[in-house]
Design a protein around this motif. Structure first.
Motif, mmCIF file in Angstrom:
data_model
loop_
_atom_site.group_PDB
_atom_site.id
_atom_site.type_symbol
_atom_site.label_atom_id
_atom_site.label_comp_id
_atom_site.label_asym_id
_atom_site.label_seq_id
_atom_site.Cartn_x
_atom_site.Cartn_y
_atom_site.Cartn_z
ATOM 1 N N GLU A 1 0.952 -1.215 -0.064
ATOM 2 C CA GLU A 1 -0.014 -0.034 -0.040
ATOM 3 C C GLU A 1 0.787 1.258 0.018
ATOM 4 N N LYS A 2 1.904 1.285 0.657
ATOM 5 C CA LYS A 2 3.032 2.110 0.402
ATOM 6 C C LYS A 2 4.364 1.878 -0.146
ATOM 7 N N THR A 3 5.076 2.629 -0.614
ATOM 8 C CA THR A 3 6.317 2.392 -1.442
ATOM 9 C C THR A 3 7.502 2.602 -0.695
ATOM 10 N N ALA A 4 8.302 1.790 -0.635
ATOM 11 C CA ALA A 4 9.519 2.140 -0.002
ATOM 12 C C ALA A 4 10.835 1.943 -0.769
ATOM 13 N N LEU A 5 11.788 2.873 -0.914
ATOM 14 C CA LEU A 5 12.983 2.510 -1.634
ATOM 15 C C LEU A 5 14.082 2.159 -0.613
ATOM 16 N N ILE A 6 14.748 0.918 -0.734
ATOM 17 C CA ILE A 6 15.819 0.686 -0.011
ATOM 18 C C ILE A 6 17.198 0.997 -0.612
ATOM 19 N N GLU A 7 17.977 1.983 -0.221
ATOM 20 C CA GLU A 7 19.455 2.153 -0.858
ATOM 21 C C GLU A 7 19.118 3.067 -2.070
ATOM 22 N N THR A 8 20.424 3.621 -2.465
ATOM 23 C CA THR A 8 20.273 4.258 -3.822
ATOM 24 C C THR A 8 21.737 3.562 -4.344
ATOM 25 N N VAL A 9 22.508 4.308 -5.095
ATOM 26 C CA VAL A 9 23.679 3.895 -5.893
ATOM 27 C C VAL A 9 24.787 4.536 -5.618
ATOM 28 N N TRP A 10 26.103 4.319 -6.106
ATOM 29 C CA TRP A 10 27.267 5.410 -6.224
ATOM 30 C C TRP A 10 27.013 6.453 -6.855
ATOM 31 N N ALA A 11 27.374 7.751 -6.401
ATOM 32 C CA ALA A 11 27.297 8.725 -7.131
ATOM 33 C C ALA A 11 27.466 9.196 -8.664
ATOM 34 N N GLY B 1 25.018 7.592 -2.548
ATOM 35 C CA GLY B 1 25.311 8.670 -3.566
ATOM 36 C C GLY B 1 24.069 9.174 -4.537
ATOM 37 N N GLY B 2 23.133 8.203 -4.524
ATOM 38 C CA GLY B 2 21.920 8.962 -5.422
ATOM 39 C C GLY B 2 20.990 9.756 -4.507
ATOM 40 N N LEU B 3 21.188 9.833 -3.264
ATOM 41 C CA LEU B 3 20.262 10.580 -2.486
ATOM 42 C C LEU B 3 20.011 12.076 -2.892
ATOM 43 N N PRO B 4 21.234 12.731 -2.941
ATOM 44 C CA PRO B 4 21.042 14.425 -3.100
ATOM 45 C C PRO B 4 20.163 14.406 -4.468
ATOM 46 N N GLU B 5 20.387 13.718 -5.543
ATOM 47 C CA GLU B 5 19.593 13.858 -6.652
ATOM 48 C C GLU B 5 17.981 13.648 -6.477
ATOM 49 N N LEU B 6 17.950 12.454 -5.898
ATOM 50 C CA LEU B 6 16.591 12.001 -5.540
ATOM 51 C C LEU B 6 16.034 12.924 -4.529
ATOM 52 N N MET B 7 16.647 13.376 -3.458
ATOM 53 C CA MET B 7 15.706 14.174 -2.529
ATOM 54 C C MET B 7 15.487 15.555 -3.138
ATOM 55 N N ARG B 8 16.110 15.852 -4.009
ATOM 56 C CA ARG B 8 15.864 17.228 -4.673
ATOM 57 C C ARG B 8 14.492 17.029 -5.447
ATOM 58 N N LEU B 9 14.278 15.621 -5.898
ATOM 59 C CA LEU B 9 12.977 15.452 -6.639
ATOM 60 C C LEU B 9 11.825 15.314 -5.924
ATOM 61 N N LYS C 1 6.954 10.527 -7.269
ATOM 62 C CA LYS C 1 6.030 11.226 -6.431
ATOM 63 C C LYS C 1 5.341 10.038 -5.345
ATOM 64 N N THR C 2 5.299 8.771 -5.924
ATOM 65 C CA THR C 2 4.769 7.914 -5.121
ATOM 66 C C THR C 2 5.727 7.239 -4.057
ATOM 67 N N ILE C 3 6.757 7.422 -4.032
ATOM 68 C CA ILE C 3 7.613 6.748 -3.156
ATOM 69 C C ILE C 3 7.262 7.445 -1.752
ATOM 70 N N PRO D 1 11.518 16.084 -2.164
ATOM 71 C CA PRO D 1 11.820 16.564 -0.835
ATOM 72 C C PRO D 1 10.991 16.102 0.346
ATOM 73 N N GLY D 2 11.097 16.225 1.504
ATOM 74 C CA GLY D 2 10.253 16.015 2.300
ATOM 75 C C GLY D 2 10.002 14.373 2.478
ATOM 76 N N VAL D 3 10.246 13.819 1.830
ATOM 77 C CA VAL D 3 9.951 12.307 1.860
ATOM 78 C C VAL D 3 10.792 11.829 3.208
ATOM 79 N N PRO D 4 10.330 11.030 4.206
ATOM 80 C CA PRO D 4 11.293 10.343 5.152
ATOM 81 C C PRO D 4 12.323 9.804 4.805
ATOM 82 N N VAL D 5 13.377 9.895 5.346
ATOM 83 C CA VAL D 5 14.739 8.928 5.018
ATOM 84 C C VAL D 5 14.729 8.180 6.452
ATOM 85 N N TYR D 6 14.649 7.075 6.636
ATOM 86 C CA TYR D 6 14.652 6.048 7.649
ATOM 87 C C TYR D 6 16.327 5.764 7.972
ATOM 88 N N CYS D 7 17.029 6.059 8.892
ATOM 89 C CA CYS D 7 18.199 5.669 9.180
ATOM 90 C C CYS D 7 18.506 5.443 10.447
#
Ligand code: FEO
Length: 398
Positions: free
Chosen positions: A43-53, A86-94, A70-72, A96-102
């Motif tokens: 029902e919810k969508t989660a992304l686990i990890e990104t990749v090297w910059a 390494g993919g987080l900066p570009e992803l989070m620009r797109l 927008k559905t993440i 913003p506000g989506v929670p990052v769990y760590c």
């Protein structure tokens, strides 16, 4: 290209066929690697990890083709090292506000790397995040291998996302362990453990016991590098328990460098002596100036004894041994014996200095081998006979 692992889980990572050095220049990756990221859709969508910059843009484009960004709903950052974040900066620009769990340390590391105040959600072991019919369970794994590291487990699919643990630097098109060349897979797994995880072996054992005590069923282990363990995933867990227990095989590694072949001839004679002491012993020789240092470290990890040789230069020993022994010192191998040798022309300090460094590395230097063995100029027949005898005695001491 993405692929489905189960109806709910899709691999959205990057195969890096060209990678030959990792951690700067510190770790050789002869067979490339992969940066595994996973999309979990319920029902919810989660992304686990990104990749090297360097692959961030490709990653985002691939992810966009797979899912409307927008559905993440949640981003899970199991580990802040830049090959995963390494993919987080570009992803989070797109998004913003989506929670990052760590973990709490994850916040520190991610802020330290990217200087961004993302919507961090700090999690601890046992905390759950509902995705609908499935849940993610977080398991902190500090120092496996960074303070921020955590695993997460997906209920309903029975998958452990283990980040670096159980990973290996191996690029393959078929991304499952049963599709990989078994020799290459085993070689890359033990190299990864020897070169990265050895200092944390006590924590490895404890974390495996802790996970086992949770009684969670395990169908697959999805690490963040290399193939997915779908065929008997427990096999890599068993290997980790074996490697974490001061691992050794019936092997001696002779590691040397040489200028005019005197120390090489000593090494070869000692190898002959070792084989005389025990014909069942596997004896391997490596020129530290020519062989890959991470491969040598792996062979030392597999050995019960190590002989290290260098000629004397400028009252010291050759730089290839210096770099290698610094790596070995940091890894803290246990339950291994060692001794030093080397040719010299006049002052001849290398053997004494190498012996001290071997002790500093945590090796046991047997009393009979304490002084090591030296040969002046190019070893003659007598000197080589002494090297054979030294190898024989060292072999008997194992
Ligand atoms: Fe694969 Fe610790 O990064």
């Amino acid at each position: 290209m993405t692929f489905k692992i189960t109806d709910a889980v899709t691999w959205v990572g990057k195969r890096d066929w060209e990678l030959r050095r990792f951690h700067g220049e510190e770790y050789s990756t002869h067979k490339g690697s992969t940066y595994n990221a996973y999309l979990v859709r319920d029902e919810k969508t989660a992304l686990i990890e990104t990749v090297w910059a360097p692959f961030a843009h490709e990653f985002i484009e691939q992810l966009r083709a797979e899912v409307d960004l927008k559905t993440i709903d949640y981003v899970i950052a199991n580990h802040a090292e830049s090959d995963h974040s390494g993919g987080l900066p570009e992803l989070m620009r797109l998004i913003p506000g989506v929670p990052v769990y760590c973990t709490a340390n994850g916040v520190k590391s991610l802020k330290g790397h990217y200087h961004q105040d993302w919507n961090f959600q700090v999690v601890k072991t046992g905390q759950r995040l509902s995705l609908g019919s499935r849940e993610l369970i977080f398991i902190e794994a500090p120092m496996l291998h960074w303070p921020d590291t955590m695993f997460c487990y997906l209920t309903g699919e029975d998958i452990l996302f283990s980040n670096d643990a159980f990973g290996h630097h191996l690029a393959t098109e078929g991304m499952y362990n049963d599709l990989a060349d078994p020799c290459a897979l085993e070689a890359e797994c033990i190299k990864y453990y020897a070169n990265i995880l050895t200092p944390f072996s006590a924590l490895v054992k404890r974390k495996i016991e802790e996970f086992a005590s949770l009684g969670l069923p395990l169908k697959m282990i999805c690490p963040s590098h290399g193939t997915i363990w779908r065929d008997n995933p427990i096999q890599i867990v068993s290997k980790y328990l074996e490697w974490a227990n001061d691992y050794q095989e019936h092997q001696v590694s002779i590691v040397y460098d040489t200028m005019w072949n005197g120390t090489r001839r000593m090494a070869e004679a000692m190898g002959e002596g070792l084989a005389q002491a025990d014909p069942a012993l596997r004896v391997r020789l490596f020129n530290a100036g020519k062989a890959d240092k991470n491969d040598i470290v792996t062979e030392i990890f597999r050995s019960k004894g190590v002989l290290v040789g260098s000629p004397t230069i400028n009252r010291g020993y050759l730089s290839s041994l210096g770099g290698l022994l610094e790596m070995v010192r940091g890894l803290g191998f246990k339950r291994k014996k060692a001794a030093a040798f080397g040719a010299y022309g006049w002052s001849g300090e290398s053997v004494k200095l190498l012996t001290a460094q071997l002790k500093e590395c945590g090796f046991e230097v047997p009393a009979a081998s304490e002084g090591g063995i030296r040969a002046m100029w190019n070893p003659d027949a007598d000197a080589l006979a002494q090297c054979r005898a030294f190898g024989l005695e060292f072999g008997k001491s194992l």
